[in-house]
Design a protein around this motif. Structure first.
Motif, PDB file in Angstrom:
ATOM      1  N   ARG A  40     -29.961   7.169 -40.978  1.00 18.15           N
ATOM      2  CA  ARG A  40     -30.137   6.392 -39.754  1.00 18.15           C
ATOM      3  C   ARG A  40     -31.491   6.710 -39.130  1.00 18.15           C
ATOM      4  NH1 ARG A  40     -25.186   6.693 -35.872  1.00 18.15           N
ATOM      5  NH2 ARG A  40     -24.379   5.392 -37.582  1.00 18.15           N
ATOM      6  N   ARG A  44     -31.922   0.294 -34.155  1.00 20.10           N
ATOM      7  CA  ARG A  44     -31.223   1.281 -34.976  1.00 20.10           C
ATOM      8  C   ARG A  44     -31.084   0.746 -36.390  1.00 20.10           C
ATOM      9  NH1 ARG A  44     -25.294   2.217 -33.501  1.00 20.10           N
ATOM     10  NH2 ARG A  44     -24.859   1.040 -35.400  1.00 20.10           N
ATOM     11  N   LYS A  52     -29.006  -6.721 -42.963  1.00 19.00           N
ATOM     12  CA  LYS A  52     -27.779  -5.938 -42.862  1.00 19.00           C
ATOM     13  C   LYS A  52     -28.049  -4.485 -42.491  1.00 19.00           C
ATOM     14  CE  LYS A  52     -27.576  -4.758 -47.815  1.00 19.00           C
ATOM     15  NZ  LYS A  52     -26.795  -4.903 -49.072  1.00 19.00           N
ATOM     16  N   TYR A  53     -29.294  -4.022 -42.674  1.00 15.55           N
ATOM     17  CA  TYR A  53     -29.633  -2.645 -42.332  1.00 15.55           C
ATOM     18  C   TYR A  53     -30.076  -2.502 -40.869  1.00 15.55           C
ATOM     19  CZ  TYR A  53     -29.539  -1.968 -47.383  1.00 15.55           C
ATOM     20  OH  TYR A  53     -29.139  -1.917 -48.701  1.00 15.55           O
ATOM     21  N   ALA A  69     -28.824  -2.385 -37.555  1.00 16.94           N
ATOM     22  CA  ALA A  69     -27.502  -2.231 -36.955  1.00 16.94           C
ATOM     23  C   ALA A  69     -27.459  -2.709 -35.506  1.00 16.94           C
ATOM     24  CB  ALA A  69     -27.057  -0.772 -37.036  1.00 16.94           C
ATOM     25  N   ALA A  70     -28.540  -2.507 -34.767  1.00 12.91           N
ATOM     26  CA  ALA A  70     -28.522  -2.872 -33.350  1.00 12.91           C
ATOM     27  C   ALA A  70     -29.947  -3.006 -32.830  1.00 12.91           C
ATOM     28  CB  ALA A  70     -27.765  -1.840 -32.528  1.00 12.91           C
ATOM     29  N   ASP A  96     -29.534   1.457 -40.085  1.00 10.11           N
ATOM     30  CA  ASP A  96     -28.500   2.212 -40.801  1.00 10.11           C
ATOM     31  C   ASP A  96     -28.582   1.875 -42.286  1.00 10.11           C
ATOM     32  OD1 ASP A  96     -27.646   3.331 -38.484  1.00 10.11           O
ATOM     33  OD2 ASP A  96     -25.774   2.210 -38.329  1.00 10.11           O
ATOM     34  N   GLN A  97     -28.593   2.932 -43.111  1.00 13.47           N
ATOM     35  CA  GLN A  97     -28.654   2.721 -44.558  1.00 13.47           C
ATOM     36  C   GLN A  97     -28.055   3.950 -45.252  1.00 13.47           C
ATOM     37  OE1 GLN A  97     -32.535   2.619 -46.623  1.00 13.47           O
ATOM     38  NE2 GLN A  97     -32.013   0.528 -47.246  1.00 13.47           N
ATOM     39  N   ASN A  98     -26.733   3.994 -45.323  1.00 12.43           N
ATOM     40  CA  ASN A  98     -26.063   5.141 -45.933  1.00 12.43           C
ATOM     41  C   ASN A  98     -26.390   5.261 -47.414  1.00 12.43           C
ATOM     42  OD1 ASN A  98     -24.796   5.948 -43.552  1.00 12.43           O
ATOM     43  ND2 ASN A  98     -23.086   4.547 -43.869  1.00 12.43           N
ATOM     44  N   THR A 131     -35.895  -9.106 -36.103  1.00 14.62           N
ATOM     45  CA  THR A 131     -35.154  -9.216 -37.361  1.00 14.62           C
ATOM     46  C   THR A 131     -35.964  -9.998 -38.384  1.00 14.62           C
ATOM     47  OG1 THR A 131     -33.021  -9.127 -36.197  1.00 14.62           O
ATOM     48  CG2 THR A 131     -33.024 -10.030 -38.426  1.00 14.62           C
TER      49      THR A 131
END
Length: 309
Positions: free
Chosen positions: A139, A190, A175-176, A178-179, A192-194, A163
């Motif tokens: 993150r 933010r 999709k990565y 998040a907000a 996110d990319q687990n 975006t």
């Protein structure tokens, strides 16, 4: 004969120019490109023997390694100042894939462990330091501040513009993202990319490219400027802060924290001691003054009276 020769030479140059111009790297202006076959262009970075894929972002490790090449061997490249990465740039050890090696060392035999963004996450140690795995930065928080504008930007418009920027310029799938939060002039994003498929760009590379863009030291070619438009109005980003969150918390030892706490406790104890000493001194002086005053009054009372003859 000379005019004919000039025409032929001009035609040759006209045909050759597009081929030469096509052998460039669209995502990395520092890459050195050359044709190694008909229609085949290979690009490499200074300090790395690995080819650069110009259809996507160059891994951050390769970029940092290129920055450490002596100035006489490459073009001038001002080092970045990552706001949350206090160590700045260093000459990293990279995997063939462009990933950072879990353990990084400098010439003074000082070693440390890094995350997948190349940010130090342990204390420095010697060559015996062991880094068992490269922990993934899953993150990233981006905080941006834009210049004041006479027109107010709406939250949906800012989110949509950013975006589109991340998708078109930095090749990051939406999709990565998040907000996106917006409180003028502050923008918070933010990422996110687990887990990252091989074909997707890494959010750490995206953050590094963005950092270079905001610092007016873009990795992209000079004709590709960072522009953000919200409903036709320019959104000029002037500041950027980056924060990394790994799969596991950093492993900094408590020695520095303990030393800091000890220093604070020492200052507090000394301050309290000085305060108590001052109070005792003032009390002693007050008591001493009272005793002197009382003794003087007693002497005046006990003064010998005159007897009448």
């Amino acid at each position: 004969m000379e005019p004919l020769f000039g025409v032929v030479l001009g035609l040759i140059l006209a045909v050759a120019s597009p081929a030469h111009d096509s052998c460039t790297c669209a995502t990395n202006k520092w890459a050195v490109c050359a044709e190694d076959g008909p229609g085949n262009c290979t690009c490499r970075l200074p300090g790395s023997d690995h080819p650069v894929d110009c259809s996507t972002l160059t891994p951050k490790c390769f970029l940092m390694k290129a920055e450490m090449i002596p100035l006489q061997e490459k073009r001038l490249w001002r080092p970045p100042h990552g706001v949350s990465d206090s160590d700045g740039i260093y000459n990293p050890d990279c995997e063939d894939s462009g990933d950072f090696k879990a353990r990084q060392c400098n010439q003074s035999s000082s070693c440390w462990c890094v995350n997948s963004a190349g940010v130090r996450r342990t204390e420095r140690g010697g060559r015996s330091l062991s880094c068992s795995e490269l922990l993934r930065t899953r993150r990233i928080y981006l905080e941006l501040a834009h210049e004041r504008s006479s027109r107010a930007f709406g939250v949906p418009g800012v989110a949509k513009a950013l975006t589109q920027l991340f998708e078109s310029r930095y090749k990051l799938h939406p999709k990565y993202i998040a907000a996106v939060k917006y409180d003028p002039p502050l923008i918070q994003i933010r990422l996110d990319q687990n887990k990252k498929p091989r074909w997707d760009v890494d959010i750490a590379d995206v953050a590094y490219y963005l950092e270079k863009d905001v610092n007016n030291d873009s990795v992209f070619p000079s004709d590709s400027k960072l522009t953000v438009s919200v409903n036709g109005d320019a959104l000029a980003i002037e500041k950027l802060w980056i924060y990394y969150v790994d799969e596991k918390p950093p492993e900094f030892c408590m020695r520095q924290l303990a030393a800091g706490i000890s220093a604070v406790v020492t200052v507090v104890v000394l301050t309290a001691g000085v305060g108590i000493a001052v109070l005792l001194l003032l009390r002693w002086l007050r008591t001493r003054t009272y005793k002197k005053f009382e003794s003087k009054e007693m002497r005046e009372i006990k003064a010998p009276s005159l007897e009448l003859p």
